[in-house]
Design an enzyme around this catalytic site. Structure first.
Site, PDB file in Angstrom:
ATOM      1  N   SER A  58      -6.588 -21.319  14.684  1.00  0.00           N
ATOM      2  CA  SER A  58      -7.661 -20.774  15.512  1.00  0.00           C
ATOM      3  C   SER A  58      -7.170 -19.442  16.063  1.00  0.00           C
ATOM      4  O   SER A  58      -6.097 -19.381  16.663  1.00  0.00           O
ATOM      5  CB  SER A  58      -7.957 -21.772  16.640  1.00  0.00           C
ATOM      6  OG  SER A  58      -8.845 -21.225  17.570  1.00  0.00           O
ATOM      7  N   LYS A  92     -10.192 -20.180  11.779  1.00  0.00           N
ATOM      8  CA  LYS A  92     -11.291 -20.186  12.754  1.00  0.00           C
ATOM      9  C   LYS A  92     -11.176 -18.939  13.617  1.00  0.00           C
ATOM     10  O   LYS A  92     -10.104 -18.646  14.155  1.00  0.00           O
ATOM     11  CB  LYS A  92     -11.176 -21.449  13.605  1.00  0.00           C
ATOM     12  CG  LYS A  92     -12.077 -21.526  14.807  1.00  0.00           C
ATOM     13  CD  LYS A  92     -12.108 -22.957  15.349  1.00  0.00           C
ATOM     14  CE  LYS A  92     -11.720 -23.023  16.803  1.00  0.00           C
ATOM     15  NZ  LYS A  92     -11.781 -24.411  17.328  1.00  0.00           N
ATOM     16  N   LYS A  94     -12.483 -16.898  16.924  1.00  0.00           N
ATOM     17  CA  LYS A  94     -13.233 -16.999  18.170  1.00  0.00           C
ATOM     18  C   LYS A  94     -14.189 -15.817  18.229  1.00  0.00           C
ATOM     19  O   LYS A  94     -13.809 -14.687  17.874  1.00  0.00           O
ATOM     20  CB  LYS A  94     -12.272 -16.958  19.362  1.00  0.00           C
ATOM     21  CG  LYS A  94     -11.389 -18.188  19.465  1.00  0.00           C
ATOM     22  CD  LYS A  94     -12.188 -19.395  19.934  1.00  0.00           C
ATOM     23  CE  LYS A  94     -11.262 -20.570  20.191  1.00  0.00           C
ATOM     24  NZ  LYS A  94     -11.986 -21.741  20.676  1.00  0.00           N
ATOM     25  N   ASP A 153     -16.013 -19.933  16.252  1.00  0.00           N
ATOM     26  CA  ASP A 153     -16.161 -20.784  17.439  1.00  0.00           C
ATOM     27  C   ASP A 153     -16.575 -19.904  18.611  1.00  0.00           C
ATOM     28  O   ASP A 153     -15.854 -18.986  18.990  1.00  0.00           O
ATOM     29  CB  ASP A 153     -14.830 -21.499  17.736  1.00  0.00           C
ATOM     30  CG  ASP A 153     -14.919 -22.468  18.918  1.00  0.00           C
ATOM     31  OD1 ASP A 153     -16.017 -22.629  19.490  1.00  0.00           O
ATOM     32  OD2 ASP A 153     -13.878 -23.064  19.266  1.00  0.00           O
ATOM     33  N   GLU A 176     -19.053 -23.220  15.401  1.00  0.00           N
ATOM     34  CA  GLU A 176     -18.703 -24.201  16.432  1.00  0.00           C
ATOM     35  C   GLU A 176     -19.270 -23.798  17.784  1.00  0.00           C
ATOM     36  O   GLU A 176     -19.104 -22.662  18.220  1.00  0.00           O
ATOM     37  CB  GLU A 176     -17.169 -24.318  16.481  1.00  0.00           C
ATOM     38  CG  GLU A 176     -16.627 -25.352  17.451  1.00  0.00           C
ATOM     39  CD  GLU A 176     -15.107 -25.506  17.339  1.00  0.00           C
ATOM     40  OE1 GLU A 176     -14.558 -25.295  16.229  1.00  0.00           O
ATOM     41  OE2 GLU A 176     -14.471 -25.825  18.348  1.00  0.00           O
ATOM     42  N   ASP A 189     -18.283 -29.143  19.834  1.00  0.00           N
ATOM     43  CA  ASP A 189     -16.975 -29.361  20.458  1.00  0.00           C
ATOM     44  C   ASP A 189     -17.233 -29.841  21.891  1.00  0.00           C
ATOM     45  O   ASP A 189     -17.313 -31.048  22.148  1.00  0.00           O
ATOM     46  CB  ASP A 189     -16.176 -28.039  20.397  1.00  0.00           C
ATOM     47  CG  ASP A 189     -14.856 -28.063  21.155  1.00  0.00           C
ATOM     48  OD1 ASP A 189     -14.563 -29.060  21.832  1.00  0.00           O
ATOM     49  OD2 ASP A 189     -14.096 -27.058  21.094  1.00  0.00           O
ATOM     50  N   LYS A 236     -11.470 -33.934  19.654  1.00  0.00           N
ATOM     51  CA  LYS A 236     -10.218 -33.761  20.401  1.00  0.00           C
ATOM     52  C   LYS A 236      -9.969 -35.038  21.180  1.00  0.00           C
ATOM     53  O   LYS A 236     -10.844 -35.485  21.932  1.00  0.00           O
ATOM     54  CB  LYS A 236     -10.333 -32.580  21.371  1.00  0.00           C
ATOM     55  CG  LYS A 236     -10.495 -31.241  20.679  1.00  0.00           C
ATOM     56  CD  LYS A 236     -10.624 -30.106  21.675  1.00  0.00           C
ATOM     57  CE  LYS A 236     -10.879 -28.790  20.955  1.00  0.00           C
ATOM     58  NZ  LYS A 236     -11.296 -27.721  21.880  1.00  0.00           N
ATOM     59  N   GLY A 256      -7.803 -28.777  18.633  1.00  0.00           N
ATOM     60  CA  GLY A 256      -6.558 -28.605  19.381  1.00  0.00           C
ATOM     61  C   GLY A 256      -6.809 -27.906  20.701  1.00  0.00           C
ATOM     62  O   GLY A 256      -7.883 -27.358  20.935  1.00  0.00           O
TER      63      GLY A 256
END
Ligand code: OSB
Ligand code: MG
Length: 358
Positions: free
Chosen positions: A124, A150, A152, A177, A202, A227, A251, A279
């Protein structure tokens, strides 16, 4: 623990990971470890390192007093008398799972039903100042063996960043995400993102918003992954009924522990929802718990389970978690399968409390 580099999300920037390690010891000398995932600030969920520490001490540990646990799943039921505080619950509950795996003389991965001995891993990457910088960071991680990336995103740091990464890596398993940074007003941007063959988007919308995620999913082909929304099996069922998501970032800490996480993984597999392991910049103990969960057969998509050196100069475990040939090996030793490096842990430690339940 200082992070190697600040990590930026749509919430804000973090450069130190505050840790709270829970070590449980039984009368007969078995010790189990859990790691609290809460942050210093309550921006991901309501919990913080401080509030979770208080909940653990004053409310959760007393629930275990005098209880003759026969099975680690009992902890989830016991803890249900108190609402929320999932991360505090998970920190204690996962330590109990470690103890029970040791009693069963099994690696935690086997004990929780895992069968994958080498797991695929993803990384990520925080929000970067420019698409060019982002492309070079992606290149570094791809060369280290990460098989899924991934990114952000947040408004203003999205389409152009994704476009350039996709142009540089046409075949990469890529996703984004947003950590709840968008609203319905951003539909045109979200439709633009739909063009880059992303594995999923996400959490574009708010943390309790099932309805608008369903509204968006009807208009884009890219799967939506939830998430923040998913705090329990009930939330997963709600997402499924409302068609709010095609994937769930699972998670352990966000759902209150391993027992709930396993139930959600099973529900997802039965209902054709893609489930994968997320994570929270965990140190070695939390990372080991994540690896155990991700070794179950439901986890077919690479998780946010990176090597220890993705975040830390020095992890709190003796043999740091490494990537070999694009995979992380599931620890073969019993329990969580990693050995806490006590001097390193001591070095980071600012406060210690001993609680005796008698
Ligand atoms: O949204 O998945 C998230 C980290 C902290 C809080 C929320 C998230 C994340 C990550 C990093 O994406 C995952 C990791 O590498 O541990
Ligand atoms: Mg997320």
């Amino acid at each position: 623990m200082p992070l190697l580099a600040p990590f930026k999300t749509s919430y804000g920037e973090m450069d130190i990971k505050h840790l709270c390690i829970v070590k449980l010891a039984s009368e007969d000398g078995i010790e189990g470890y859990g790691e609290l995932d809460a942050f210093e600030f309550p921006w991901y969920t309501e919990e913080t390192t401080e509030t979770a520490g208080l909940i653990i001490k004053d409310y959760l540990l007393p629930l275990l007093k005098g209880v003759d646990l026969q099975n680690p799943n009992q902890v989830n039921t016991l803890f249900k008398v108190f609402r929320g505080n999932e991360m505090a619950k998970a920190a204690v509950e996962t330590a109990v799972w470690d103890m029970f795996a040791q009693v069963a003389n099994q690696p935690l991965a086997t004990f929780v039903g895992g069968s994958i001995s080498n797991i695929d891993v993803g990384v990520s990457i925080g929000i970067q100042e420019s698409p060019t910088i982002l492309v070079s960071i992606v290149r570094k991680y791809v060369s280290e063996g990460y098989s899924r990336v991934k990114l952000k995103i947040k408004p203003g740091f999205d389409v152009e960043w994704v476009k350039q990464v996709r142009a540089a890596f046409p075949k990469l398993n890529l996703m984004v995400d947003a950590n709840s940074a968008y609203t319905r007003a951003d539909i045109e941007t979200l439709k633009q993102l739909d063009k880059y063959d992303l594995a999923m988007i996400e959490q574009p919308f708010g943390p309790t918003d099932f309805v608008n995620h369903a509204w968006l999913q009807r208009q884009i082909a890219t799967p939506i992954c939830l998430d923040e929304n998913i705090r329990s099996l009930e939330d997963a069922k709600q997402a499924f009924e409302l068609k709010s998501a095609k994937a769930i970032n699972l998670k352990i800490a966000r759902v209150g522990g391993l027992a709930e996480a396993i139930k959600i993984a099973e529900f997802c597999a039965e209902n054709n929802i893609l489930v994968w392991c997320g994570g929270m910049y965990e140190a070695g103990i939390g990372r080991a718990h994540n690896i155990a969960l991700a070794s179950r057969a439901e986890f077919t998509f690479p998780g946010d389970i990176s090597a220890s050196n993705r975040y830390f100069h020095q992890d709190i475990i003796q043999n740091e978690i490494i990537i070999d040939n694009g995979k992380i090996a599931t620890p073969a030793n019993i329990g969580i399968g990693v050995t806490v490096d006590q001097p390193v842990l001591e070095g980071y430690c600012t406060k210690r409390e001993v609680i005796v339940l008698d």
